[in-house]
Design a protein around this motif. Sequence first.
Motif, PDB file in Angstrom:
ATOM      1  N   ILE A 138       0.855  -1.190   0.000  1.00 32.20           N
ATOM      2  CA  ILE A 138       0.000   0.000   0.000  1.00 32.20           C
ATOM      3  C   ILE A 138       0.888   1.236   0.000  1.00 32.20           C
ATOM      4  CG2 ILE A 138      -1.815   1.235   1.240  1.00 32.20           C
ATOM      5  CD1 ILE A 138      -2.409  -1.511   2.610  1.00 32.20           C
TER       6      ILE A 138
ATOM      7  N   THR B 176      -5.924   4.748   4.161  1.00 32.47           N
ATOM      8  CA  THR B 176      -6.886   3.653   3.997  1.00 32.47           C
ATOM      9  C   THR B 176      -8.108   3.800   4.887  1.00 32.47           C
ATOM     10  OG1 THR B 176      -5.659   2.322   5.605  1.00 32.47           O
ATOM     11  CG2 THR B 176      -5.094   2.023   3.287  1.00 32.47           C
TER      12      THR B 176
ATOM     13  N   CYS C 130      -5.634  -0.300  -8.452  1.00 32.35           N
ATOM     14  CA  CYS C 130      -5.241  -1.575  -7.845  1.00 32.35           C
ATOM     15  C   CYS C 130      -4.626  -2.452  -8.938  1.00 32.35           C
ATOM     16  CB  CYS C 130      -6.447  -2.268  -7.221  1.00 32.35           C
ATOM     17  SG  CYS C 130      -6.083  -3.929  -6.613  1.00 32.35           S
TER      18      CYS C 130
END
Length: 642
Positions: free
Chosen positions: A516, A522, A570
């Motif tokens: 990440i 997040t 992603c």
Amino acid sequence: MCLSIKTLLCACIAIIYFNISYGQGKVYSQQEVDSFSIRPLTAEKLAEFKTMLNSNDALVGWVRYNSLKAYFYLSKNPNQDSTIYYADKAVKFFKQNQPDNSLEEKSLLNAHFALARTYLDIKNYEASLANAQAFLEVEKKYPTPIRGYGVSLVAANHLALGNDSLSLSYYKTNARDTIYMKSSRSRITTLTRIGVLYTKDYLSIPDSAKTYFKRALKETKGSSYKNSLSVILGNLGDLFKIEGSKDSAVYYYSKAYEAQKEYEPLQKNAANETKLFNDVNYGYVLLHKGKLVDAKRLLEKTLDTILISSQEDKNVRDLFLSATENLQMVYEREGNYQKATALLEKKIKILDSFNNKLLNQKLDELEVSFQTKQKEQEIKTLTIEKERAQLVSQRRLFILIGSVLLFVVSLIMAYILFNNKRLKDKYKKVSLEQQLLRTQMTPHFLFNALNNVTVLHKKHPEKLSPFVMRLSKLLRLSLDNSRAEFVVLEQEIEALENYLAIQASMHKGLTYDIHIEDHLETDMLFVPPMLIQPIVENAILHGLLKKPDLGKVTVHLHLEGTDDNTNLVCSVIDDGIGISVSKSKNSLIKGHKSVSTQVVNDRLKTYGKMLKKSFVLHAEDVVVNGEVMGTKATVELPHYFL
């Protein structure tokens, strides 16, 4: 003759006495109605006010009367049906008549508050939230010291609906309201609820949760209001259990169990749920004191009670999960892995049943909504036809034109009704499919996981408990996430980590990494649930499992673009056989279709329409020095920032 006169005089006296006694002879003015005080709120005062209003049809005050009547049944003489009846009557009367009277409009505060409070008690959270917000809208125009109680109702509904961030913001607003926080009960409730929210997976700040629970505990000890004591102690036990501090968890669970006997929550529903939670937690106490027989008896009995509950909501589901988790540990401690496995299978079925019932409830709501629109359309159609018939009768020269218009309109209405039904059926189908696609692991994965439980039980019992706990957490996260269109990215990553860990434990040689970007917040980003998992599953099934020595799958999340136009990207990369080879092999299988890829693309189209943006899943071979070294699947995730 004398007797007749005497009789007549007696009758007149009786009529005069009756009129004086019951106020039938007096006609009240609007000023008298407006200045009439119904404090203290009693049945006698309400009856007197009703008599005044009945004295003259022109008097304005029925919104006030029905609102106070509802509040009377809410606070003085509790009756949920009567509260809803009179409060709803007050709101409808105001909407229909729009009285030009500030007292009438201000009286809606009582009506909306009574509805919000009662609907919350019967767990109709949507209706309760709507009325709590309506209360706050009226309160902006007519400020009142009880504003904090309306804010508290909004917060409580968001908490019940799983909107944790919104709930926290409203409870913190209450914590800054000095008037609201004067009450011990308000202070203790607010501190406790904030602690509960900091315990949630979404926020997960245990230190803050402990701080608020201990503040609530301190307030309780110095107050006469102790009805939340067992709830506070039980939540502290949960925190220590999560941290792995068994002794502290046992201590607080034991204290909560004892406090429940002496102090019950004031609301009946809350009291019943708190008792069930305390019974489940006390089963944990008995387990860790080595009293396995007593623990098993209590937990099995509590689990039976939970399963026969008519309620289908988050609290019942959380109760069920806690009970099965503790009972599973009891079976494992006894060495009864057969029962532990059976309980796990039952857990999966029950959770699936919970989810299906929630889906059916949503579909029923859609059906009711559609039927309501259909009835409105029918009424509109009948009105048009009636007006047209009158017009035709008055102007017979245009009867031919009228007939043609009627025929055309009928065709249009038939088309509209047919199209509405088609769209409704399509929406039901898509909604159901989307819910199912978001919530269900593939049967292949679940069967493999359950088979692995059996293998671990026989060959590696020491690995069984961690595997089962991780699988349970994954299923719980999957079910929790299924209720929302968007979930916090942090929670989605946690579910993905559990999924990959389970896959790695079932397939020797499979490794994984979730990378990440450092500045990616997040806990502030929301994404569709269960959207990354099918892409990862595809990489494992069609890339890595085709290799004899398996390999590694890497998930990379990062932001692209500017502050005004930020894209969340992603990438799922595997070092498998490559997408071109995989497609050529699959093409040899008649009728083969990549279900997971189709699932993702279908969902991306749905979210694209919702957010008015195009989202595309793109997969390509990873080529190094002319050699295929795996597959890279890239997708821009639908998202929004908190």
